[in-house]
Design a protein around this motif. Structure first.
Motif, PDB file in Angstrom:
ATOM      1  N   TRP A 169      -4.792   4.710 -14.387  1.00  0.00           N
ATOM      2  CA  TRP A 169      -6.008   4.100 -13.862  1.00  0.00           C
ATOM      3  C   TRP A 169      -5.814   2.622 -13.571  1.00  0.00           C
ATOM      4  CZ3 TRP A 169      -9.532   0.624 -16.579  1.00  0.00           C
ATOM      5  CH2 TRP A 169     -10.752   0.420 -15.913  1.00  0.00           C
ATOM      6  N   VAL A 170      -6.399   2.171 -12.458  1.00  0.00           N
ATOM      7  CA  VAL A 170      -6.462   0.742 -12.169  1.00  0.00           C
ATOM      8  C   VAL A 170      -7.900   0.401 -11.809  1.00  0.00           C
ATOM      9  CG1 VAL A 170      -5.827   1.037  -9.717  1.00  0.00           C
ATOM     10  CG2 VAL A 170      -5.468  -1.177 -10.854  1.00  0.00           C
ATOM     11  N   SER A 171      -8.438  -0.616 -12.442  1.00  0.00           N
ATOM     12  CA  SER A 171      -9.810  -1.031 -12.175  1.00  0.00           C
ATOM     13  C   SER A 171      -9.862  -1.815 -10.866  1.00  0.00           C
ATOM     14  CB  SER A 171     -10.319  -1.918 -13.310  1.00  0.00           C
ATOM     15  OG  SER A 171      -9.640  -3.173 -13.309  1.00  0.00           O
ATOM     16  N   PRO A 172     -11.032  -1.870 -10.229  1.00  0.00           N
ATOM     17  CA  PRO A 172     -11.143  -2.645  -8.991  1.00  0.00           C
ATOM     18  C   PRO A 172     -10.731  -4.103  -9.161  1.00  0.00           C
ATOM     19  CG  PRO A 172     -13.015  -1.167  -9.190  1.00  0.00           C
ATOM     20  CD  PRO A 172     -12.259  -1.079 -10.490  1.00  0.00           C
ATOM     21  N   ARG A 180      14.134 -11.173  12.325  1.00  0.00           N
ATOM     22  CA  ARG A 180      13.976 -12.249  11.339  1.00  0.00           C
ATOM     23  C   ARG A 180      13.498 -11.616  10.037  1.00  0.00           C
ATOM     24  NH1 ARG A 180       9.172 -14.089   9.545  1.00  0.00           N
ATOM     25  NH2 ARG A 180       7.277 -13.325  10.569  1.00  0.00           N
ATOM     26  N   PRO A 181      13.790 -12.189   8.876  1.00  0.00           N
ATOM     27  CA  PRO A 181      13.347 -11.589   7.612  1.00  0.00           C
ATOM     28  C   PRO A 181      11.825 -11.491   7.541  1.00  0.00           C
ATOM     29  CG  PRO A 181      15.002 -13.285   7.214  1.00  0.00           C
ATOM     30  CD  PRO A 181      14.605 -13.409   8.653  1.00  0.00           C
ATOM     31  N   VAL A 182      11.334 -10.339   7.104  1.00  0.00           N
ATOM     32  CA  VAL A 182       9.903 -10.123   6.889  1.00  0.00           C
ATOM     33  C   VAL A 182       9.706  -9.765   5.419  1.00  0.00           C
ATOM     34  CG1 VAL A 182       7.856  -8.804   7.535  1.00  0.00           C
ATOM     35  CG2 VAL A 182       9.607  -9.293   9.251  1.00  0.00           C
ATOM     36  N   PRO A 183       9.456 -10.751   4.553  1.00  0.00           N
ATOM     37  CA  PRO A 183       9.232 -10.443   3.136  1.00  0.00           C
ATOM     38  C   PRO A 183       8.048  -9.498   2.979  1.00  0.00           C
ATOM     39  CG  PRO A 183       9.568 -12.800   3.465  1.00  0.00           C
ATOM     40  CD  PRO A 183       9.397 -12.186   4.827  1.00  0.00           C
ATOM     41  N   ASN A 184       8.188  -8.518   2.087  1.00  0.00           N
ATOM     42  CA  ASN A 184       7.078  -7.589   1.893  1.00  0.00           C
ATOM     43  C   ASN A 184       7.054  -7.005   0.500  1.00  0.00           C
ATOM     44  OD1 ASN A 184       8.385  -4.566   2.318  1.00  0.00           O
ATOM     45  ND2 ASN A 184       9.399  -6.069   3.639  1.00  0.00           N
ATOM     46  N   VAL A 185       5.842  -6.651   0.062  1.00  0.00           N
ATOM     47  CA  VAL A 185       5.591  -6.011  -1.223  1.00  0.00           C
ATOM     48  C   VAL A 185       5.028  -4.625  -0.968  1.00  0.00           C
ATOM     49  CG1 VAL A 185       4.318  -6.112  -3.398  1.00  0.00           C
ATOM     50  CG2 VAL A 185       5.072  -8.228  -2.308  1.00  0.00           C
ATOM     51  N   GLN A 186       5.496  -3.657  -1.732  1.00  0.00           N
ATOM     52  CA  GLN A 186       4.972  -2.297  -1.673  1.00  0.00           C
ATOM     53  C   GLN A 186       4.193  -2.045  -2.968  1.00  0.00           C
ATOM     54  OE1 GLN A 186       5.663  -0.443   1.119  1.00  0.00           O
ATOM     55  NE2 GLN A 186       6.951  -2.087   1.942  1.00  0.00           N
ATOM     56  N   ILE A 187       2.888  -1.852  -2.859  1.00  0.00           N
ATOM     57  CA  ILE A 187       2.041  -1.647  -4.038  1.00  0.00           C
ATOM     58  C   ILE A 187       1.794  -0.156  -4.213  1.00  0.00           C
ATOM     59  CG2 ILE A 187      -0.189  -2.105  -5.105  1.00  0.00           C
ATOM     60  CD1 ILE A 187      -0.287  -4.753  -3.699  1.00  0.00           C
ATOM     61  N   ARG A 188       2.406   0.415  -5.240  1.00  0.00           N
ATOM     62  CA  ARG A 188       2.258   1.837  -5.527  1.00  0.00           C
ATOM     63  C   ARG A 188       1.019   2.054  -6.397  1.00  0.00           C
ATOM     64  NH1 ARG A 188       8.404   3.910  -7.044  1.00  0.00           N
ATOM     65  NH2 ARG A 188       9.291   3.728  -4.943  1.00  0.00           N
ATOM     66  N   ILE A 189      -0.064   2.459  -5.763  1.00  0.00           N
ATOM     67  CA  ILE A 189      -1.331   2.664  -6.472  1.00  0.00           C
ATOM     68  C   ILE A 189      -1.322   4.056  -7.104  1.00  0.00           C
ATOM     69  CG2 ILE A 189      -3.839   2.720  -6.233  1.00  0.00           C
ATOM     70  CD1 ILE A 189      -3.533   0.893  -3.811  1.00  0.00           C
ATOM     71  N   VAL A 190      -1.834   4.150  -8.328  1.00  0.00           N
ATOM     72  CA  VAL A 190      -1.801   5.425  -9.046  1.00  0.00           C
ATOM     73  C   VAL A 190      -3.178   6.085  -9.041  1.00  0.00           C
ATOM     74  CG1 VAL A 190      -1.144   6.609 -11.179  1.00  0.00           C
ATOM     75  CG2 VAL A 190       0.116   4.574 -10.451  1.00  0.00           C
ATOM     76  N   GLN A 225       2.993   8.413  -5.527  1.00  0.00           N
ATOM     77  CA  GLN A 225       3.533   9.662  -4.990  1.00  0.00           C
ATOM     78  C   GLN A 225       4.980   9.493  -4.531  1.00  0.00           C
ATOM     79  OE1 GLN A 225       1.869  12.749  -4.289  1.00  0.00           O
ATOM     80  NE2 GLN A 225      -0.085  12.202  -5.189  1.00  0.00           N
ATOM     81  N   ALA A 226       5.391   8.257  -4.307  1.00  0.00           N
ATOM     82  CA  ALA A 226       6.780   7.998  -3.949  1.00  0.00           C
ATOM     83  C   ALA A 226       7.737   8.394  -5.072  1.00  0.00           C
ATOM     84  CB  ALA A 226       6.969   6.518  -3.598  1.00  0.00           C
ATOM     85  N   SER A 227       7.216   8.518  -6.271  1.00  0.00           N
ATOM     86  CA  SER A 227       8.043   8.908  -7.416  1.00  0.00           C
ATOM     87  C   SER A 227       7.339   9.971  -8.264  1.00  0.00           C
ATOM     88  CB  SER A 227       8.366   7.688  -8.281  1.00  0.00           C
ATOM     89  OG  SER A 227       7.181   7.050  -8.707  1.00  0.00           O
ATOM     90  N   TYR A 276       3.910  -1.248  -9.336  1.00  0.00           N
ATOM     91  CA  TYR A 276       2.914  -0.234  -9.636  1.00  0.00           C
ATOM     92  C   TYR A 276       1.572  -0.918  -9.890  1.00  0.00           C
ATOM     93  CZ  TYR A 276       6.210   3.613  -9.842  1.00  0.00           C
ATOM     94  OH  TYR A 276       7.134   4.570  -9.504  1.00  0.00           O
ATOM     95  N   ALA A 277       0.525  -0.348  -9.345  1.00  0.00           N
ATOM     96  CA  ALA A 277      -0.826  -0.869  -9.541  1.00  0.00           C
ATOM     97  C   ALA A 277      -1.529  -0.036 -10.594  1.00  0.00           C
ATOM     98  CB  ALA A 277      -1.607  -0.855  -8.232  1.00  0.00           C
ATOM     99  N   VAL A 278      -1.428  -0.459 -11.837  1.00  0.00           N
ATOM    100  CA  VAL A 278      -2.187   0.143 -12.929  1.00  0.00           C
ATOM    101  C   VAL A 278      -2.754  -0.982 -13.774  1.00  0.00           C
ATOM    102  CG1 VAL A 278      -0.845   2.290 -13.006  1.00  0.00           C
ATOM    103  CG2 VAL A 278      -0.150   0.359 -14.429  1.00  0.00           C
TER     104      VAL A 278
END
Length: 273
Positions: free
Chosen positions: A200-203, A165-175, A115-117, A231-233
């Motif tokens: 679609w993304v499977s479990p 302090r740096p906080v590395p992070n990942v943003q997982i865009r689930i569809v 939804q971010a895009s 992106y999580a697909v």
């Protein structure tokens, strides 16, 4: 040594999909504002905790010694969509990033959304574009999507280390993390159905992506900032959301394809036109 992983929103829908894999691999700390799932079933191990109403700083205590925070917490608006309703979710993400910065948390893995895009789906359905990439400018067309963009941006700020302090992070865009049933699209345009088939993304693929985001040695971008949007697909034959950077950075190797899983229903839908 077994990694210690803290999961927010641990009684929610996305957590239910990924917890089986996380329980097998990590020492988990689970928090949510309730300890039952959407059907009222108890979720083992969940501590009831409100991140935004925590006067004793319990969340900060829980973050001590944690390797990774998986942030899947989400407050669903009780009324219609609005800036104010979604601002709560931005505040909650900010709480997670700051708590991580104030402790020795190595990484944060955030549950974001396509939804971010989402606006890009309009030119895609009009056959004006073929693909959207994580590096494309975010273009939400809902307050929900806007909130996700807001805390993706906040995540980058924390990753730079310019303020903390740096906080590395990942943003997982689930569809589309759910079964795609043709019957649910009987009265809708074919393009809506194909959109979900493409997203679609499977479990098991979703579980794999979270695990790889937790365990990857580095998530640095080309400039050395520990920040990524994936992106999580699944490995779907009909593609729209690019997963090339997830493959490259953390070795994501999805095993499932909606074209195979839903082959019969897809054929019926295409025949219907």
């Amino acid at each position: 040594m077994t990694r210690r992983v803290l999961v927010t929103g641990a009684a929610g829908y996305i957590a239910a999909l990924i917890l089986p894999a996380l329980r097998e691999r990590y020492d988990l700390t689970l928090v949510d504002v309730r300890d039952t799932d959407r059907d009222g079933r108890p979720v083992p191990g969940v501590e009831v905790l409100d991140l935004l109403d925590d006067p004793q700083g319990r969340f900060d205590e829980l973050c001590r010694g944690i390797d990774t925070i998986v942030h899947a917490g989400f407050r669903r608006p009780s009324a219609g969509p609005s800036y104010a309703a979604e601002r709560i979710n931005v505040d909650m993400a900010a709480r997670v990033f700051q708590a991580a910065a104030d402790s020795d948390v190595r990484r944060v893995v955030c549950t974001s959304t396509n939804q971010a895009s989402k606006w890009y789906e309009r030119p895609w359905k009009a056959k004006q574009i073929d693909r959207v990439d994580p590096f494309d400018y975010p273009r939400p067309d809902t307050f929900y999507g806007w909130a996700k963009v807001a805390y993706e941006s906040l995540g980058f700020l924390y990753a730079t280390g310019a303020q903390t302090r740096p906080v590395p992070n990942v943003q997982i865009r689930i569809v589309a993390p759910r079964p795609i049933r043709a019957a649910d699209f009987a009265d809708r345009p074919l393009a809506d159905y194909l959109r979900d088939i493409a997203g679609w993304v499977s479990p098991r693929d979703l579980q794999q992506l979270y695990v790889r985001c937790i365990e990857a040695e580095s998530i640095d971008d080309p400039f050395g900032v520990g920040f990524q949007i994936f992106y999580a697909v699944s490995d779907n034959a009909r593609t729209f959301w690019s997963i090339s950077n997830a493959r490259r950075v953390v070795g994501y190797a999805p095993q499932d394809d909606s074209e195979v899983t839903y082959a019969g229903e897809i054929a019926e839908m295409l025949a219907r036109g």
